[in-house]
Design a protein around this motif. Structure first.
Motif, PDB file in Angstrom:
ATOM      1  N   UNK A  91       0.861  -1.139  -0.016  1.00 28.99           N
ATOM      2  CA  UNK A  91       0.134   0.070  -0.151  1.00 28.99           C
ATOM      3  C   UNK A  91       0.818   1.132  -0.045  1.00 28.99           C
ATOM      4  N   UNK A  92       1.818   1.393   0.780  1.00 26.06           N
ATOM      5  CA  UNK A  92       2.796   2.517   1.109  1.00 26.06           C
ATOM      6  C   UNK A  92       3.552   2.718  -0.567  1.00 26.06           C
ATOM      7  N   UNK A  93       3.640   1.725  -1.221  1.00 26.63           N
ATOM      8  CA  UNK A  93       4.447   1.708  -2.581  1.00 26.63           C
ATOM      9  C   UNK A  93       3.676   2.077  -3.673  1.00 26.63           C
ATOM     10  N   UNK A  94       2.151   2.196  -3.364  1.00 27.56           N
ATOM     11  CA  UNK A  94       1.251   2.503  -4.306  1.00 27.56           C
ATOM     12  C   UNK A  94       1.302   3.841  -4.830  1.00 27.56           C
ATOM     13  N   UNK A  95       1.002   4.072  -6.127  1.00 25.33           N
ATOM     14  CA  UNK A  95       0.777   5.412  -6.494  1.00 25.33           C
ATOM     15  C   UNK A  95      -0.391   6.315  -6.067  1.00 25.33           C
ATOM     16  N   UNK A  96      -0.435   7.718  -5.929  1.00 28.19           N
ATOM     17  CA  UNK A  96      -1.571   8.194  -5.708  1.00 28.19           C
ATOM     18  C   UNK A  96      -2.955   7.801  -6.356  1.00 28.19           C
ATOM     19  N   UNK A  97      -2.628   7.679  -7.720  1.00 30.12           N
ATOM     20  CA  UNK A  97      -3.761   7.251  -8.734  1.00 30.12           C
ATOM     21  C   UNK A  97      -4.253   5.815  -8.370  1.00 30.12           C
ATOM     22  N   UNK A  98      -3.467   4.912  -7.984  1.00 25.83           N
ATOM     23  CA  UNK A  98      -3.969   3.723  -7.287  1.00 25.83           C
ATOM     24  C   UNK A  98      -4.621   3.688  -6.115  1.00 25.83           C
TER      25      UNK A  98
END
Length: 221
Positions: free
Chosen positions: A2-9
């Protein structure tokens, strides 16, 4: 992850959560975030599938080292990050279960055949929304085409594909143990149908099993 996810994701995951079970898009569409209906259907299908695992809650009677309820609560939020460790950490079930305590309130909900019927109906609703929800997205082939473009630009659909595969394995594993726990004879036509449905039909096979399985040999309040 979750921490590595992009803002769009993260925004897509949040929007799908806001539209959970299609309540807001159906009754207050002006307030609902705009999400591709195939993405919404897939999101709801996978998350509801993890919620259906609550039907195995009576496993908690055999687990002394882990919190079954804690794992089952976390599954809809973290999916395979939770249920794979659960499979690894859970203790081997006693076959059949030798525990005739009264069913508590949560166990009665988990043991109700209506649980499988409810989640089966929600699964049908997910398929309906995927194909017919948000008519502005066009016919089925148009939806598939536009969803393919989304898949190429976002990791969320791929994560759900992994969840789909893992959950298919997960339900088959737990159904086999659950049948032994409650002495559900798999040599009968009913038992055989329930077993193979859970092994061969993702999601709906589990819903069917939960609605027809033999009641746990315990007491109801």
């Amino acid at each position: 992850m979750v921490l590595k996810s992009s803002p769009e994701t993260l925004k897509l995951a949040l929007d799908c959560s806001i539209n959970f079970w299609f309540i807001l898009p159906t009754f207050a569409s002006d307030l609902a975030p705009q999400v591709h209906p195939v993405m919404e259907g897939l999101f709801n299908f996978v998350v509801t599938w993890t919620m259906m695992m609550f039907g195995f809650y009576t496993e908690a009677r055999e687990q002394k080292k882990i919190s079954t309820l804690g794992f089952f609560i976390a599954m809809p939020f973290l999916t395979n990050a939770v249920y794979l460790p659960y499979l690894a950490l859970r203790e081997s079930p006693v076959q059949p279960l030798r525990d005739d305590r009264e069913l508590d309130a949560l166990e009665q909900v988990a043991e109700s055949p209506n649980l499988g019927r409810l989640f089966g109906a929600i699964g049908v609703m997910c398929l309906f929304w995927t194909t017919l929800g948000r008519p502005e997205y066009g016919a089925l082939m148009e939806r598939v085409s536009s969803f393919s473009d989304l898949v190429q630009s976002d990791r969320v659909p791929w994560a759900f594909l992994v969840d789909f595969i893992c959950l298919s394995i997960f339900q088959s594993w737990l159904v086999s143990d659950d049948m032994a726990r409650r002495s559900f004879d798999r040599s009968t036509s009913k038992g055989l149908a329930a077993l193979w449905a859970s092994r061969l039909v993702p999601y709906f096979g589990l819903a069917y099993y939960l609605s027809v399985r033999t009641p746990l040999k315990g007491k109801s309040k």
